[in-house]
Structure formats: C-alpha cells, structure tokens
Scaffold this motif. Structure first.
Motif, PDB file in Angstrom:
ATOM      1  N   LEU A  20      34.928  39.474  23.070  1.00  0.00           N
ATOM      2  CA  LEU A  20      35.209  40.481  22.041  1.00  0.00           C
ATOM      3  C   LEU A  20      34.192  41.616  22.047  1.00  0.00           C
ATOM      4  O   LEU A  20      33.004  41.422  22.328  1.00  0.00           O
ATOM      5  N   THR A  21      34.684  42.819  21.669  1.00  0.00           N
ATOM      6  CA  THR A  21      33.810  43.973  21.474  1.00  0.00           C
ATOM      7  C   THR A  21      33.420  44.093  20.013  1.00  0.00           C
ATOM      8  O   THR A  21      32.258  44.346  19.690  1.00  0.00           O
ATOM      9  N   VAL A  22      34.378  43.921  19.111  1.00  0.00           N
ATOM     10  CA  VAL A  22      34.133  43.924  17.666  1.00  0.00           C
ATOM     11  C   VAL A  22      35.023  42.854  17.036  1.00  0.00           C
ATOM     12  O   VAL A  22      35.934  42.325  17.682  1.00  0.00           O
ATOM     13  N   PHE A  23      34.778  42.566  15.755  1.00  0.00           N
ATOM     14  CA  PHE A  23      35.477  41.470  15.093  1.00  0.00           C
ATOM     15  C   PHE A  23      35.769  41.850  13.647  1.00  0.00           C
ATOM     16  O   PHE A  23      34.962  42.527  12.991  1.00  0.00           O
ATOM     17  N   SER A  24      36.915  41.396  13.129  1.00  0.00           N
ATOM     18  CA  SER A  24      37.233  41.646  11.719  1.00  0.00           C
ATOM     19  C   SER A  24      38.255  40.641  11.204  1.00  0.00           C
ATOM     20  O   SER A  24      39.256  40.359  11.865  1.00  0.00           O
ATOM     21  N   VAL A  25      37.963  40.086  10.036  1.00  0.00           N
ATOM     22  CA  VAL A  25      38.934  39.292   9.268  1.00  0.00           C
ATOM     23  C   VAL A  25      38.945  39.917   7.868  1.00  0.00           C
ATOM     24  O   VAL A  25      38.193  39.511   6.986  1.00  0.00           O
ATOM     25  N   PRO A  26      39.778  40.931   7.649  1.00  0.00           N
ATOM     26  CA  PRO A  26      39.739  41.694   6.397  1.00  0.00           C
ATOM     27  C   PRO A  26      40.471  40.997   5.256  1.00  0.00           C
ATOM     28  O   PRO A  26      41.504  41.474   4.762  1.00  0.00           O
ATOM     29  N   ALA A  27      39.933  39.864   4.816  1.00  0.00           N
ATOM     30  CA  ALA A  27      40.574  39.042   3.787  1.00  0.00           C
ATOM     31  C   ALA A  27      40.937  39.876   2.556  1.00  0.00           C
ATOM     32  O   ALA A  27      40.199  40.781   2.155  1.00  0.00           O
ATOM     33  N   THR A  28      42.067  39.547   1.952  1.00  0.00           N
ATOM     34  CA  THR A  28      42.556  40.316   0.812  1.00  0.00           C
ATOM     35  C   THR A  28      41.956  39.861  -0.511  1.00  0.00           C
ATOM     36  O   THR A  28      42.138  40.535  -1.523  1.00  0.00           O
ATOM     37  N   TYR A  29      41.277  38.737  -0.518  1.00  0.00           N
ATOM     38  CA  TYR A  29      40.695  38.193  -1.740  1.00  0.00           C
ATOM     39  C   TYR A  29      39.191  38.015  -1.554  1.00  0.00           C
ATOM     40  O   TYR A  29      38.664  38.136  -0.449  1.00  0.00           O
ATOM     41  N   GLY A  30      38.483  37.719  -2.645  1.00  0.00           N
ATOM     42  CA  GLY A  30      37.046  37.537  -2.585  1.00  0.00           C
ATOM     43  C   GLY A  30      36.676  36.222  -1.943  1.00  0.00           C
ATOM     44  O   GLY A  30      36.667  35.177  -2.597  1.00  0.00           O
ATOM     45  N   GLU A  31      36.363  36.246  -0.655  1.00  0.00           N
ATOM     46  CA  GLU A  31      35.990  35.027   0.066  1.00  0.00           C
ATOM     47  C   GLU A  31      34.689  34.450  -0.492  1.00  0.00           C
ATOM     48  O   GLU A  31      33.736  35.172  -0.777  1.00  0.00           O
ATOM     49  N   ALA A  32      34.648  33.117  -0.607  1.00  0.00           N
ATOM     50  CA  ALA A  32      33.428  32.447  -1.051  1.00  0.00           C
ATOM     51  C   ALA A  32      32.322  32.577  -0.011  1.00  0.00           C
ATOM     52  O   ALA A  32      31.139  32.624  -0.350  1.00  0.00           O
ATOM     53  N   PHE A  33      32.708  32.643   1.271  1.00  0.00           N
ATOM     54  CA  PHE A  33      31.719  32.799   2.339  1.00  0.00           C
ATOM     55  C   PHE A  33      32.336  33.524   3.531  1.00  0.00           C
ATOM     56  O   PHE A  33      32.216  34.729   3.648  1.00  0.00           O
ATOM     57  N   GLY A  34      33.013  32.797   4.412  1.00  0.00           N
ATOM     58  CA  GLY A  34      33.567  33.389   5.625  1.00  0.00           C
ATOM     59  C   GLY A  34      32.801  32.939   6.845  1.00  0.00           C
ATOM     60  O   GLY A  34      32.048  33.710   7.454  1.00  0.00           O
ATOM     61  N   LEU A  35      32.981  31.659   7.229  1.00  0.00           N
ATOM     62  CA  LEU A  35      32.229  31.090   8.351  1.00  0.00           C
ATOM     63  C   LEU A  35      32.499  31.840   9.651  1.00  0.00           C
ATOM     64  O   LEU A  35      31.628  31.932  10.519  1.00  0.00           O
ATOM     65  N   TYR A  36      33.689  32.402   9.780  1.00  0.00           N
ATOM     66  CA  TYR A  36      34.056  33.131  10.987  1.00  0.00           C
ATOM     67  C   TYR A  36      33.145  34.337  11.219  1.00  0.00           C
ATOM     68  O   TYR A  36      32.917  34.737  12.363  1.00  0.00           O
TER      69      TYR A  36
END
Length: 434
Positions: free
Chosen positions: A325-341
């Motif tokens: 990968l060059t860049v990464f994004s998981v633009p979750a729609t809700y307030g994530e508690a963390f986001g291990l990814y």
C-alpha cells in the motif's frame, strides 16, 4: 497472576476485538502470567494458531439461543449439549447470524445482560461451575460489556474481582429496537456496580461510556490496544501504481461507501495516474449484497480492473496486503472506540487518512502517522488522499514517525504492561466498589 479472560468468538471471520484479545493474552503469558482465554458463543478466529493453551467454547451460542426459548433446556443430558456445540456446528450456525431478526438480537442481548434474572441463566451458570472447578483465579476479565451479566454472580458466588474491556459495544446496542435498547443499557448500568475496573481503548471512548454506564469516578481506565509489531513488514509499494488500501469488515458503517466514492472521484481527476484501490477484510454472507452494489458502481465508472477485493485473508496475506500500500483509509461513519486497523497500517509504514471524529484524532496525534479529514465527505477524503499521494516527502515523514511511535506505545508488550497494572489495582481488596 492467574487470569481468566472470557471472549466471544465469531466462528468464521476476523474481528478487531478478537485480534486484540489474542495479542493481549500472548503478551501476558510472555510476562509470566498464567493467562487463559475461554471462548464463548462461537469458536475464535485469530490471525495465527493460538497454541496449546487454547480452550474450547465454554458456553455455545446455540445452547444459549435454545435456553432463551426454553427455560428447561439446560436440564437436558450432557451428550445433547456436546452434540449441539461441536465446533463445526457452531461455525455453520455463525454463517446464519445475519438472518437473526432485530427482535431476537434484542432478546438475546438482554437475556445475557440480565444475568441470574434472565432466561439464559440455566446455561450461564454452568460457566460459573466451570470457573469454580478450574482452579483458583486471581481475576476474571471480560472482553466486552455485553458479558457484564456474569459479573454480579462471579463477584458474589466466586468472590473474584472482575474487570471489563470496552470495545465499541454502543454501536451494537444503539441499533436494537425498543424496548430492548433501553432495557439493555439499564441492565449494563446495574451490572457496572460489580465491575472493579472498565478498560477503554481511548480517551474518547472512556468519556463516552462513563456517561452511558453511569460509572463511578476512576472506574474507567484508558489502555490503548496493541499489536505484535514484529509481525508486520515495512511497506514497499510499486511507485508506478499508487495504491489506496482499506482493511476492515466490508460494511457501510466502516465507511467503505465513502472510500469507494472518493476513489472514483480521485481517479476521474487524473491527478494521480494509475491509482488503484485494494479492499481487504472480513466479509460475511450478509455483506455480499452490499459489496455487489459497490462493485457495480465501480464497474459503471470503468474502474473494475483497478480495484482488488481480498475478503477473509490469512494473517500472512494480511501482512502482504499492507506491504503493497501507498496510503490507507477506513473512513468509519461512526465514532470508533479505537480502530486497530490504523495501528496495523502505521506499523507497516503506511500513512493513513482518517475522519476527524471518534478515537482517530487521538491515534493520529499519538502515532504522527497520518492526517485527518472531514467525516462522511467523499470529496474531502479524495482531496486528502490526493494531497498525500502527491507528496512523497510527507508520506515518508508519516511513515518514519508512525513506525517508531507504534513500536513505543502500541505494541502488545506495552498493552500487557498497562493491563497488568490495571489488574493489580483492581485485585486489591480495598478497590471493591461495595
């Protein structure tokens, strides 16, 4: 310390909570603790083989469902329960989870949270007997607050302190129909009185859940999640094919629609020639219709040959996924508690672009491995990705900073050290809330 960690399995797909628990227990064992992880509901699905100390499912999801329907179910002969809860049968049942109605989900969640007052207690009580007969534990750790219906009985009948991790349960409970939603939150608030310490993965989520649980002052501690940082290699993407990555469950809530729309916008601009999109992570049978709709949208834009789908990959393949990968994004729609990814990507040296809400501002500030953009806005995400993809020096800075920061603060070892300190505090007799 002798630690019992109770965690729900998923049966057939990876989840961040399971991976975090797996890494935590392994790191605790390295630190000399006798830590056991007991799966509930369904078999665990982890990145790699867990080892000889893995325990079988203690209370099966099928048995709990039948107990909720028939209060006499737990009295049936043991061989009936053994047959019903065979691992292969539980895995088969897990594939039908998406067919469960919201009302049944509400009944099951409330039944578990009611503890001794719920219809499921005939089955859950067997878990207490198992704990009692499995030797003396110093503390019982619950993987999430949906298991807190066990806490009052563990505290009263077994005399053991209970700690509970908070891992984004509100996003599930708030989707339940009434009256289950309100009743579940009320039950969790009652159960919270039997929890010595709650463990939140971010300041954002600690603050959020402190109010939802009506927690006592100092009852919630913050412990960021961690990973085995040695398992991830440093990314080395092909400069001729700049690649945007997404690695999470393939659902709308994780922002996959937003990312696909942003990618189509970016590709049409032509400012980043040959830009590709790689989408990996868990995909269950109930996600297939949603994924097919996105694939049709990508095909209509003439980009299907530049988008790669990699569902349910192995750990080895996941490491390779980040490597390219060059860049990464998981633009979750809700307030994530963390986001291990996010931590996995940054640990691999991949700069990230995340929405400016939930725990993401904390992660970006702590790792210095990426940037924020306006939430739920495909154009804003496309702008941020475009800027990052066209700025090699900024990507190199984010990559270098991120790798160093993750190794320092988000390793499994660091997580285990923090967890150990919380357990020692919680196990002290004077810390009892009663």
């Amino acid at each position: 310390m002798r630690i019992l960690h109770l965690t729900p399995g998923t049966g057939n797909f990876h989840c961040g909570s399971c991976l975090r628990d797996h890494a935590l227990i392994k790191a605790l064992r390295v630190r000399g603790h006798d830590a056991l992880m007991a799966p509930l509901y369904l078999p665990l699905v982890t990145d790699r083989e867990f080892g000889a100390q893995e325990l079988p499912v203690q209370i099966g999801g099928i048995s709990l469902f039948l107990q909720q329907k028939f209060t006499w179910f737990h009295k049936l002969p043991k061989f009936v329960h053994t047959w019903i809860n065979k691992p292969d049968r539980l895995r088969l049942a897990s594939r039908r989870m998406g067919m469960t109605s919201p009302r049944v989900l509400g009944e099951m969640a409330l039944g578990a949270l009611l503890g001794t007052e719920g219809r499921q207690w005939g089955e859950w009580h067997k878990l207490l007997d198992w704990i009692r007969n499995h030797g003396k534990f110093d503390v019982v750790s619950l993987s999430n607050s949906l298991l807190t219906g066990l806490a009052p009985a563990i505290e009263k009948e077994l005399g053991l302190p209970v700690v509970c991790s908070l891992q984004g349960e509100d996003s599930f409970l708030d989707t339940l129909p009434e009256p289950y939603r309100t009743q579940c939150w009320e039950a969790m608030q009652r159960n919270a009185r039997s929890i010595r310490r709650f463990i939140a993965p971010s300041q954002f989520y600690a603050s959020h859940m402190r109010e939802r649980l009506n927690a006592a002052e100092g009852q919630i501690k913050v412990m960021p999640n961690g990973i085995d940082t040695t398992a991830f290699t440093t990314s080395s993407p092909d400069p001729n094919w700049p690649t945007i990555g997404y690695f999470a469950r393939m659902i709308h809530g994780k922002g996959l629609t937003t990312l696909v729309d942003a990618y189509i916008d970016l590709a049409k601009r032509g400012s980043v020639p040959r830009v590709k999109l790689r989408i990996g992570g868990a995909k269950t049978p109930i996600d297939e219709k949603y994924v097919a709709e996105l694939q049709r949208k990508i095909k209509a834009a003439g980009l299907e040959k530049r988008v790669e789908w990699l569902p349910n990959v192995s750990f080895k393949d996941k490491v390779h996924f980040f490597h390219d990968l060059t860049v990464f994004s998981v633009p979750a729609t809700y307030g994530e508690a963390f986001g291990l990814y996010v931590i996995e990507a940054v640990s691999s040296g991949v700069p990230v672009v995340q929405p400016d809400h939930g725990a993401f501002p904390e992660l970006i500030a702590a790792t210095e491995g990426g940037m924020l953009c306006k939430p739920d806005d495909a154009k804003a995400l496309a702008d941020a990705l475009e800027a990052l993809l066209n700025d090699g020096e900024l990507r190199e800075k984010f990559s270098r900073n991120g790798i160093n920061k993750v190794r320092q603060e988000f390793s499994a070892t660091r997580m285990a050290e923090r967890f150990e300190a919380i357990l020692q505090e919680a196990a002290a007799p004077e810390q009892a809330l009663h």
